[in-house]
Design a protein around this motif. Sequence first.
Motif, short mmCIF file in Angstrom:
data_model
loop_
_atom_site.label_atom_id
_atom_site.label_comp_id
_atom_site.label_asym_id
_atom_site.label_seq_id
_atom_site.Cartn_x
_atom_site.Cartn_y
_atom_site.Cartn_z
N PRO A 49 -21.19 -5.11 0.99
CA PRO A 49 -20.13 -6.00 0.51
C PRO A 49 -18.85 -5.89 1.36
O PRO A 49 -18.55 -4.80 1.86
N TYR A 50 -18.14 -6.98 1.48
CA TYR A 50 -16.92 -7.03 2.27
C TYR A 50 -15.72 -6.69 1.38
O TYR A 50 -15.81 -6.77 0.15
N GLU A 71 -10.94 3.12 3.76
CA GLU A 71 -11.40 4.50 3.56
C GLU A 71 -10.24 5.48 3.77
O GLU A 71 -10.05 6.42 3.00
N LEU A 91 -7.04 4.87 3.51
CA LEU A 91 -6.10 4.73 2.39
C LEU A 91 -6.58 5.49 1.16
O LEU A 91 -5.79 6.01 0.38
N GLU A 92 -7.89 5.54 1.00
CA GLU A 92 -8.44 6.24 -0.17
C GLU A 92 -8.51 7.74 0.04
O GLU A 92 -9.01 8.48 -0.82
N GLY A 93 -8.06 8.19 1.19
CA GLY A 93 -8.00 9.63 1.42
C GLY A 93 -9.21 10.20 2.12
O GLY A 93 -9.47 11.40 2.03
N ILE A 106 -7.32 -6.35 -11.06
CA ILE A 106 -6.47 -5.77 -10.01
C ILE A 106 -6.99 -6.18 -8.65
O ILE A 106 -8.20 -6.13 -8.39
N ARG A 135 0.16 -5.74 -5.77
CA ARG A 135 0.50 -4.62 -4.92
C ARG A 135 0.09 -4.89 -3.48
O ARG A 135 -1.03 -5.33 -3.21
N THR A 191 -15.35 -5.99 -2.53
CA THR A 191 -15.24 -4.57 -2.87
C THR A 191 -14.35 -3.91 -1.84
O THR A 191 -14.83 -3.43 -0.84
N PHE A 249 -10.20 -2.02 -1.51
CA PHE A 249 -9.45 -0.82 -1.86
C PHE A 249 -9.77 -0.44 -3.31
O PHE A 249 -9.64 -1.27 -4.21
N PHE A 250 -10.16 0.80 -3.54
CA PHE A 250 -10.59 1.27 -4.87
C PHE A 250 -11.66 0.36 -5.47
O PHE A 250 -11.75 0.21 -6.69
N TYR A 279 -0.45 -0.64 6.19
CA TYR A 279 -1.02 0.54 6.84
C TYR A 279 -0.50 0.58 8.26
O TYR A 279 -0.95 -0.15 9.13
N ARG A 321 2.03 2.90 4.08
CA ARG A 321 1.23 4.11 4.26
C ARG A 321 1.00 4.33 5.74
O ARG A 321 0.75 3.38 6.47
N ARG A 336 -11.74 -2.79 -5.43
CA ARG A 336 -11.19 -4.06 -5.92
C ARG A 336 -11.19 -5.11 -4.81
O ARG A 336 -11.12 -4.77 -3.64
N TYR A 391 -5.69 -6.40 -4.25
CA TYR A 391 -4.73 -5.82 -3.31
C TYR A 391 -4.54 -6.70 -2.08
O TYR A 391 -5.46 -7.38 -1.66
#
Lengths: 157, 639, 398
Positions: free
Chosen positions: C184-185, C170, C172-174, C65, C108, C189, C191-192, C112, C154, C194, C67
Motif C-alpha cells: 500500500p502507498y 519510517e 518519522l516513526e522512529g 486522522i 497536522r 497507509t 504515517f502511523f 521533514y 522534524r 493513516r 497527515y
Amino acid sequence: MLILEKNAMTEEIEKLVEKYGPERSSLLPILQDIQRDHKSIPDFAQQEVARLLDIHPVEVFSVISFYSFLNTEPKGKFIVRLCQTITCDIKGKERIAQAIERELGISFGETTKDNKYTLEFANCLGMCDQGPAMLINDMVYANLTPEKAVKILKGVK
Amino acid sequence: MDSRKDYRAPLSQQPLTIEKPTDLTAIGGTITVEINEKKVVVPLGTTILDACKMAGISIPTLCHHEDLCIAGVCRICVVEVEGMRTLQASCAFPITAPIKIKTSTSMVRKARRHIIDLMLSEHYGECYSCVRNGNCELQTLAKEYGVDNYTFGHVEKPRYEVDRSSYSVIRDMSKCILCKRCVRTCIDLQEVGVLESIGRGDATHISTFLEKPLSDVICINCGQCINRCPTAALRANDPSDEIWRAIDDPKKHVVIQTAPSPRAAICEEFGMEAGTSLTQELNTALKRIGFDKVFDTNFTADLTIIEEGTELVIRLYKALVGKDASVSLPQFTSCSPGWVKYLEHYYPEYLDNLSSAKSPQQMFGSLIKTFYAEKNGVDPADIVSVALMPCSAKKFECNRPEMVDSGYKDVDYGLTTREMAKMIKEAGINLPEMPKSHFDNPFGEASGAGLIFGATGGVMEAAIRTIVEFITGAKAEDVFANANVLDVRGFEGIKYMEIPLGDTFGPVPGLISHLVPNWDWLKGATLKVAVAHGTANAKKVMDDIKAGGKFSECHFIEFMACPGGCLGGGGQPIPTTPEIREKRAKAIYAEDESLELRKSHENPNVIKLYEEFLTEGPCSHLSHKLLHTHYLKRGKYII
Amino acid sequence: MVKTKREGSVIFSEYKRGEAIKAALEKKREDILLELRESKVKGRGGAGFPTATKWMVVAASTAEIKYVICNADEGEPGTFKDRVLLVDYPELVFDGMVVAGYTIGASRGIVYLRGEYEYIRKPLEDYLESMRKDNLLGKNILGKEGFDFDISIRMGSGAYVCGEETALIESLEGNRGEARNKPPYPVNTGFFGRPTVVNNVETLAAVSHIVVKGGDWFRQHGTDKSTGSKLFSISGDCELPGVYELPWGTKLSELLTLVGAKNTKAIQVGGASGICLNKTQFDRTLAYEDAATGGSIMIFNGSRNMVHILKNFMEFFVEESCGQCTPCRIGNVKLLEGVKMIESGEYTFDYIEKLMELGRTMQVSSKCGLGQSSPNPFISILENFKDEIFNGNGGYNG
C-alpha cells in the motif's frame, strides 16, 4: 560512567521523553538532542532511551548506526563535515581536505587529541552552486578555499 | 499526537493492512487474476505469492517465512505485473485488482539469477564445511537456477569473526544474506530483541547491541532464529564431537535421556513426512551408536508434575489458609530454560512466582549421578550424561553454574534433534528402519502426561490430570472426556481455563498428606490456569499480571519460550512451520492416547522413587537439594 | 536570514503571505481538487506523480486522522532549490501545506527537514510562530469554523534515502529509514498507518499559486504534459550557478547559454540518480516526457574525467543505500567495483556488459526508487561516453 553521571543522564533523558512523548516516533528527536549536547550517544543513554520508550536497546543502536549524524563513539566539540559530492569535488574539495588535515595534524575520520575537532566527509550538503562547502556542527560555510577553510576552522568557538 | 505503541517493528515488516474479507461470497470478496495466462480466483488481499501457490506455481523465496511478517527485502520472489514498470516482490504484493501476473519471463529469470549471484558474491559459505550443507535455502536456489560460476566474484575470506560466546547459538555473519528473518524472529515473534540490522548501505549487517557477543546481551537462547535462518549464519553450538569422544572412551558410562519432542520430529531429518514418532526406533539406534543407557525424559516430566504440583498446593494452602501475604501467585512453570532466562531479564521482580522445581532435563541429571549411580554401582565421575532435547536453551541450562547438585555437572551435554540425526547418520544408521526397543530401567516407564510436555499446554494438562485427581478424588477421565483437557491444547497464543473444584473432595493422597490435612479449604474454589507459548505471548501475560489484570488472578500459568511449545523448539528440524508444528503435536497427542499410563502420579517408577530414595516426599529436603533450584535476577541492563 | 527576491513566471511570481489559504477557505474542497486537476501539476520531487490524484485519494478516505508531510529532505546531489524556497519563500510552502490540510481533511502537517539544513530550522520555527499569531495556523484558521491545522518541523539525521517517501515516514516513526513495500502507498497507509499526503517543497509552493491564480493560468506555462515551470538547481562548470525558474520544455542548450556554461561536455540531469547526457543530446528538453529531473542539473566541461564523476556517484550510492534489499545493497558495490576496474584499466568488455545487465536488473527489482535509479549514471555514462572512456584517453577528452 560514574553513578552521578548516570543519574544526570537519566534525568536528562526523562526530560526529553517528557518533551517529545514516550512513543517510538520520538526516538529520533530524542537522539538528536542527546547527540547535539554530548556529541555522541553513550551506551548508557541508549539503554535509558530504550527503557523509557519501551523498545529494545538494540533497536536504538540500530537506528543510531543508520544515520550519519548520530554516533555512539565520542567526537570532538566541532564536527567538521566537508562535502565530498561531485560538484564540490571538482571545485577543489581535495585541496581543502589536505589543507585542513595538515593544519590539524589528523586525517579525515579522526578526532584531535584535545577533542576539539573531528573531521568527516559528508554527502551533498545542498550548497552545490557555492562549492566547496562544509558544515561545522550546524553552520554551513561555502565558497571555500584552503586558506579560508583553515581560517574558519581556527576561528570557531 | 497519534502513536503506534502496539506496533513494535517498522510497518514494512508488519502484516499487510488490507483486511481479507471473511465472507467470500460478499461482493468484492474475491478477485480473479491471471497468472501466466491462467485465471485464478483468490480472496481480496491475497499476496501474489499465495495466489501462485493456489495456482500450483512455485515462486522462490528467502526472506519470506510463514511465521513472520512480510519483509520484501531479498527480492528473489519478484514477478512481472502487467502495467507496472518494475518487477514486484510477490510475497509483499496484496492483490486488490484483477491484475495479470507473469512469473517466468526472461526479465524475471534474469533478475532472480542476478540476485542469487549477488548473494553468492558476499556469502562466505564454503558448502563442504557447512553444517547446513544439503539443507540450505541459498544452496537449493543456486542449484535450481543453475548457478555454475560466480558471476560477480566471491569473497575469499570470511568478513566477520564467528561469535562462539554463547552456550547455545553460534553466529557466523559471513554466511548471512541479510534476509532479516532472525531480526523479525527475535523482535516480533519472540519480543526478545537481541538482533537488528546495524549500519547502512554496504556496511549493513545483523548484530547485537553495541556489537557485543551473544553471551553478553539479553539472549534467551531459544534458538528460534536458528530455525528460521536460511543459511548457517546462525547455528546451534554442537557438542557431538565431545559426545563421540565419551562414547569411544571405554571408561565412560554414557547415558542419554530423550525428550518427547525430538522423538516426534526426528523423522523429518530422515526424509519422512512430519508427524511420525520414532521413539522406540530411536532407542535402538542410540544403543547401536554406543550409549550405555537410554532413558525417557518423560519420567522426570512426571516427577516435575509431582514436585511442581505439590509446590502449587503448598503455595495455595499458605496463601488461603495461612493468609501468608508473602506467597507469590500465580505460580509459573519452569521447564522452559528460554522462558526462565526471559523472566530473569525482563521481569526479575517475579522470580518468586517461578516454580523452584527444576526442568525435567535437570531433574534427570541430578538423579542419574546420585540415585542411578548408587543403585547401579557406577562412579558418578565416570558418567557422561547427555540430553536429547528439541531446544538450544537446554545447552545453556545444563551449563548454569548452580546445576551441580549431584556434586558433578548434572547434565553434561544438551544435544538437539538436528545434531542427534547427524550422529545417527554418521553411524550409518537409517533410523526409520530400526527395530523397536524399550527404554532402560530404573526409569523405563513414563506416562502420557509426561509425553505431552512437548506441546504447548502439555505441562498444564498433565498437571490438571494429577491435581484434579488429588483434590477431588475423581478420575480425570470422569472429569474430562478421555482425560483430554482440550481447553489448554491448540496453538492459540494465550489460553485460559477455569476449573471449578466443587465441594466433594477425596482424601489427601499419602504422598502429600503431611503437607495439607484435608481439602476443605478449597470448598467452592475455582482453579484458574493459563498457558502462553512464545515469549511475545508471555510478555502479554506478564504485562497483564503487572497491570493487575485477569492473569494476575490465575493460580498456575504455563509458559514456554518457543511458539508451539517444545515441539517448535530451536533445536528441532529445519524448517519448522505452523503446519509442521501441528503435525508434530498430533503425533505427540496420538502417542499419549495410545498409552495406558497417562497420569504422572500413577507412574510406578515415580512412586518407587519416593518410596526408595526421596523418602520424605515431594518438596522435602532431599528433593529440594536435587530437584529444585533458584534463579538469578539478571535485569535488562547490558554492561 | 536575508531573503533574496528572485524572478520567475510561476513560483517566483507575485504572492502575498496567506493568500492561498484565504482563497482556499472560500472554496469547496472538491473545487480545489478540480482546480489542481485542471492545472495538471505533477510532483516536483522527481517522480512526477499527479498531485491532484494523490490528494483525491486521501481526501476521499473516511479516516479520522490524516497527515500532510512536506518532504524537505533535499538530498539529491546537485539540488538546493528547496533550501532556497524555504529560506526565501517559506510562505509559499507553508501556505501550500495549510491548503493541503484543508483540502484533504488533515489537521497536522510535518516538515521533514534534512539534518544538513539544521541552520534554517530556527528561522522556519520563527516563521511558523508568526503564522500562528496571524491565525494562519492553529484553531479555526482565518475564522473558518472547525478548520484546525498546525505544522511542526522534524529533522533528518544524514540519510539520503529518507527522501524516499516511505523511508521518510519510517524515519518519522522512529525507525531506520528503510523504504516500505508498495502497495500500500502512503495515501492509503502512511504515517502511523493513516492516509498521508507527502509532497515535495516545490510542489506545495506551486499549489499555493494555483489556488490563487487558477489551474488555467498554471497550465499556460510549460508543455502539454509538463505544465507550469520548474526550479532548476544549476551547479558545476558554469559562470552563473544557482536556482533558476524556467518553464518546462526549455532546451538544455538554452539553459547552458543562460548560465554561462562553456566547453560543456556532459550534463547530469536529475542528480546522482539521474542520467548523464553528451553533446549530441543537448537539444533535448527538460520535461517529464523527455529529460525529467527533480531540479538537479550538473554541468561538466571538457576538462572533467567521466570515470571520476561516475565513481563519485557510485560511492555515494554504496554509502547511501539503506542496505535492506539485495539488488541495491550489493548491486551498487558491484557497479562501483566495475568503475574502479575501468579506472585502473583492469576490465573486460564482457564483464562490463554483465554489469550493465545487472544495472538493468537493479532498475526493475530494487525495493525503492533509490536502487531503481542508482544504476542510471552507470548505464548512461558508460553508454553516452563510451568512446572517450573505452577508446579514448581513459575518460578524458579535449
